[in-house]
Design a protein around this motif. Structure first.
Motif, PDB file in Angstrom:
ATOM      1  N   VAL A   6       1.027  -1.349   0.045  1.00 55.88           N
ATOM      2  CA  VAL A   6      -0.100   0.003  -0.101  1.00 55.88           C
ATOM      3  C   VAL A   6       0.871   1.309  -0.266  1.00 55.88           C
ATOM      4  N   LEU A   7       1.862   1.407   0.801  1.00 52.35           N
ATOM      5  CA  LEU A   7       3.073   2.292   0.683  1.00 52.35           C
ATOM      6  C   LEU A   7       3.570   2.541  -0.501  1.00 52.35           C
ATOM      7  N   LEU A   8       3.949   1.581  -1.188  1.00 49.74           N
ATOM      8  CA  LEU A   8       4.565   1.689  -2.575  1.00 49.74           C
ATOM      9  C   LEU A   8       3.580   2.457  -3.500  1.00 49.74           C
ATOM     10  N   TRP A   9       2.356   1.942  -3.406  1.00 45.43           N
ATOM     11  CA  TRP A   9       1.497   2.504  -4.541  1.00 45.43           C
ATOM     12  C   TRP A   9       0.649   3.681  -3.851  1.00 45.43           C
ATOM     13  N   ALA A  10       0.913   4.197  -2.986  1.00 46.69           N
ATOM     14  CA  ALA A  10       0.152   5.349  -2.411  1.00 46.69           C
ATOM     15  C   ALA A  10       0.214   6.481  -3.314  1.00 46.69           C
ATOM     16  N   PRO A  11      -0.736   7.103  -3.660  1.00 45.58           N
ATOM     17  CA  PRO A  11      -0.638   8.277  -4.683  1.00 45.58           C
ATOM     18  C   PRO A  11      -0.170   9.703  -3.989  1.00 45.58           C
ATOM     19  N   VAL A  12       1.067   9.601  -3.483  1.00 48.61           N
ATOM     20  CA  VAL A  12       1.683  11.019  -2.965  1.00 48.61           C
ATOM     21  C   VAL A  12       1.400  12.075  -3.580  1.00 48.61           C
ATOM     22  N   THR A  13       1.079  13.159  -2.705  1.00 44.12           N
ATOM     23  CA  THR A  13       0.539  14.309  -3.412  1.00 44.12           C
ATOM     24  C   THR A  13       1.257  15.684  -3.149  1.00 44.12           C
ATOM     25  N   ALA A  14       2.809  15.533  -2.390  1.00 47.20           N
ATOM     26  CA  ALA A  14       3.276  16.597  -2.026  1.00 47.20           C
ATOM     27  C   ALA A  14       3.737  17.460  -3.303  1.00 47.20           C
ATOM     28  N   ALA A  15       3.870  18.763  -2.684  1.00 49.79           N
ATOM     29  CA  ALA A  15       3.993  19.688  -4.032  1.00 49.79           C
ATOM     30  C   ALA A  15       5.359  19.553  -4.526  1.00 49.79           C
ATOM     31  N   GLY A  16       6.287  19.753  -3.736  1.00 44.70           N
ATOM     32  CA  GLY A  16       7.541  19.584  -4.558  1.00 44.70           C
ATOM     33  C   GLY A  16       8.081  18.348  -5.202  1.00 44.70           C
ATOM     34  N   GLU A  17       8.722  18.283  -6.060  1.00 37.59           N
ATOM     35  CA  GLU A  17       9.260  16.988  -6.884  1.00 37.59           C
ATOM     36  C   GLU A  17      10.185  16.144  -5.997  1.00 37.59           C
ATOM     37  N   TRP A  18      10.919  16.689  -5.232  1.00 34.69           N
ATOM     38  CA  TRP A  18      11.978  16.229  -4.494  1.00 34.69           C
ATOM     39  C   TRP A  18      11.367  15.572  -3.402  1.00 34.69           C
ATOM     40  N   ALA A  19      10.226  16.108  -2.940  1.00 31.21           N
ATOM     41  CA  ALA A  19       9.591  15.455  -1.714  1.00 31.21           C
ATOM     42  C   ALA A  19       8.841  14.143  -2.348  1.00 31.21           C
ATOM     43  N   ARG A  20       8.302  14.098  -3.333  1.00 37.83           N
ATOM     44  CA  ARG A  20       7.695  13.108  -3.970  1.00 37.83           C
ATOM     45  C   ARG A  20       8.686  12.095  -3.956  1.00 37.83           C
ATOM     46  N   PHE A  21       9.657  12.426  -4.671  1.00 40.02           N
ATOM     47  CA  PHE A  21      10.804  11.404  -5.072  1.00 40.02           C
ATOM     48  C   PHE A  21      11.436  10.808  -3.710  1.00 40.02           C
ATOM     49  N   ALA A  22      11.642  11.560  -2.684  1.00 41.45           N
ATOM     50  CA  ALA A  22      12.092  10.928  -1.423  1.00 41.45           C
ATOM     51  C   ALA A  22      11.122  10.126  -0.635  1.00 41.45           C
ATOM     52  N   TYR A  23       9.751  10.545  -1.076  1.00 42.02           N
ATOM     53  CA  TYR A  23       8.628   9.282  -0.324  1.00 42.02           C
ATOM     54  C   TYR A  23       8.817   8.069  -1.301  1.00 42.02           C
ATOM     55  N   CYS A  24       8.805   8.261  -2.559  1.00 38.95           N
ATOM     56  CA  CYS A  24       8.980   6.942  -3.218  1.00 38.95           C
ATOM     57  C   CYS A  24      10.092   6.042  -2.931  1.00 38.95           C
ATOM     58  N   LEU A  25      11.132   6.880  -2.801  1.00 43.52           N
ATOM     59  CA  LEU A  25      12.571   6.037  -2.785  1.00 43.52           C
ATOM     60  C   LEU A  25      12.443   5.342  -1.350  1.00 43.52           C
ATOM     61  N   ALA A  26      11.837   6.000  -0.399  1.00 43.92           N
ATOM     62  CA  ALA A  26      11.733   5.307   0.930  1.00 43.92           C
ATOM     63  C   ALA A  26      10.795   4.214   0.862  1.00 43.92           C
ATOM     64  N   ALA A  27       9.560   4.349   0.204  1.00 46.12           N
ATOM     65  CA  ALA A  27       8.484   3.280   0.058  1.00 46.12           C
ATOM     66  C   ALA A  27       9.202   2.213  -0.530  1.00 46.12           C
ATOM     67  N   TYR A  28       9.871   2.530  -1.817  1.00 48.85           N
ATOM     68  CA  TYR A  28      10.630   1.445  -2.469  1.00 48.85           C
ATOM     69  C   TYR A  28      11.491   0.510  -1.704  1.00 48.85           C
ATOM     70  N   LEU A  29      12.345   1.218  -0.723  1.00 48.55           N
ATOM     71  CA  LEU A  29      13.453   0.536  -0.179  1.00 48.55           C
ATOM     72  C   LEU A  29      12.777  -0.205   1.043  1.00 48.55           C
ATOM     73  N   PHE A  30      11.689   0.408   1.429  1.00 48.68           N
ATOM     74  CA  PHE A  30      10.825  -0.342   2.613  1.00 48.68           C
ATOM     75  C   PHE A  30      10.267  -1.676   1.905  1.00 48.68           C
ATOM     76  N   PHE A  31       9.513  -1.494   0.733  1.00 49.20           N
ATOM     77  CA  PHE A  31       9.022  -2.692   0.031  1.00 49.20           C
ATOM     78  C   PHE A  31      10.297  -3.836  -0.192  1.00 49.20           C
ATOM     79  N   ASP A  32      11.153  -3.185  -0.837  1.00 54.31           N
ATOM     80  CA  ASP A  32      12.433  -4.332  -1.097  1.00 54.31           C
ATOM     81  C   ASP A  32      13.060  -4.995   0.226  1.00 54.31           C
ATOM     82  N   LEU A  33      13.000  -4.265   1.282  1.00 48.83           N
ATOM     83  CA  LEU A  33      13.574  -4.835   2.474  1.00 48.83           C
ATOM     84  C   LEU A  33      12.348  -5.892   3.172  1.00 48.83           C
ATOM     85  N   VAL A  34      11.250  -5.771   2.975  1.00 46.59           N
ATOM     86  CA  VAL A  34      10.361  -6.557   3.431  1.00 46.59           C
ATOM     87  C   VAL A  34      10.358  -7.972   2.617  1.00 46.59           C
ATOM     88  N   MET A  35      10.612  -7.732   1.049  1.00 41.44           N
ATOM     89  CA  MET A  35      10.411  -8.699   0.432  1.00 41.44           C
ATOM     90  C   MET A  35      11.764  -9.671   0.552  1.00 41.44           C
TER      91      MET A  35
END
Length: 268
Positions: A89-118
């Motif tokens: 759910v965190l990986l595919w959550a439609p993050v809506t932060a205004a800044g591109e770098w904030a959205r990137f940071a969220y997606c990177l953290a979510a992907y690393l968390f997903f990969d760690l759980v895997m």
């Protein structure tokens, strides 16, 4: 081993085969839904692969040395019943932060968390496949059950995620609904595996002390290991590139985005 035990244990590879969703759709989700630049989207995958190269062998060491009343593999399956769903759910959550770098940071953290759980789930699971029984034919049978579930999940996750997304009122909602459906499907087997697939007591003996230098360097002295790593990298890099580009090609080159799921399902 009873057929039911093999069936329950093999169902864990629904999660492994379901990785197709990320390979096929996550890059275009980042660029077209989350709206981050392709270079940053690609960076998410690059950092994730480096992260995976560290966490996989580390998890192997951790699970080998885990000692609990449930064994050394099964505690991670119990944790997976919750973490697998949450990470999806965190990986595919439609993050809506205004800044591109904030959205990137969220997606990177979510992907690393997903990969760690895997990693936390699949490394003990793969190790336990060889420990359920000492009989060669039984092991082969267990792996056959795993392969059947993995192939079924691969086909399922190639065909149906986009079908779900396309029927939602908007892509953001569609991807989130898809994450809930496949997150639940991937998490469901782990509680059953924890309960009905006990570990063999003979594998619970204490491990010798760990030499990290030997752990990291010794395998590279073997030519067969170096060859295998090269084959693995070449094969999976090609697979990742082709998987990620299919949806782009169908949408922007052929102008037939709704048919991409059939193209993805064919090689699967």
């Amino acid at each position: 081993m009873s057929p039911l035990t093999k069936l329950i244990f093999g169902s864990g590879d629904i999660y492994g085969g379901g990785q197709n969703i990320v390979n096929f759709l996550y890059l275009i989700f980042l660029t077209d839904v989350v709206r981050i630049r392709p270079a940053l989207a690609g960076l998410v995958f690059l950092v994730g692969r480096i992260w995976d190269a560290v966490t996989d062998p580390a998890m192997g060491v951790v699970t080998d040395r885990t000692r609990t009343r449930w064994g050394r593999r099964r505690p991670y399956f119990l944790a997976a019943t919750v973490l697998v769903f949450v990470s999806y759910v965190l990986l595919w959550a439609p993050v809506t932060a205004a800044g591109e770098w904030a959205r990137f940071a969220y997606c990177l953290a979510a992907y690393l968390f997903f990969d760690l759980v895997m990693t936390m789930t699949m490394v003990p699971y793969s190790a336990m496949s060889a420990e359920l029984t000492l009989d060669y034919h039984e092991r082969t049978s267990v792996m056959s059950y795993r392969l059947a579930f993995s192939m079924g999940a691969t086909i399922l996750t190639a065909l149906f995620p986009m079908w779900i997304v396309e029927r939602a009122p908007d892509p953001r909602t569609g991807y989130l609904v898809m994450a809930v459906v496949f997150g639940a499907l991937s998490a469901l087997p782990w509680g059953l595996i924890f309960k009905y697939c006990p570990e063999r007591p003979s594998f619970q003996r204490r491990m010798p002390s760990l030499d990290w230098r030997d752990l990291l360097l010794e395998p590279w002295r073997l030519r067969a290991f170096r060859t295998l790593v090269g084959m693995y990298l070449a094969g999976f890099i090609a697979l990742d590139v082709v998987s990620s580009l299919i949806v782009y090609f169908m949408r922007y080159n052929l102008g037939r985005p709704t048919e991409a799921k059939f193209v993805m399902g064919t090689p699967s």
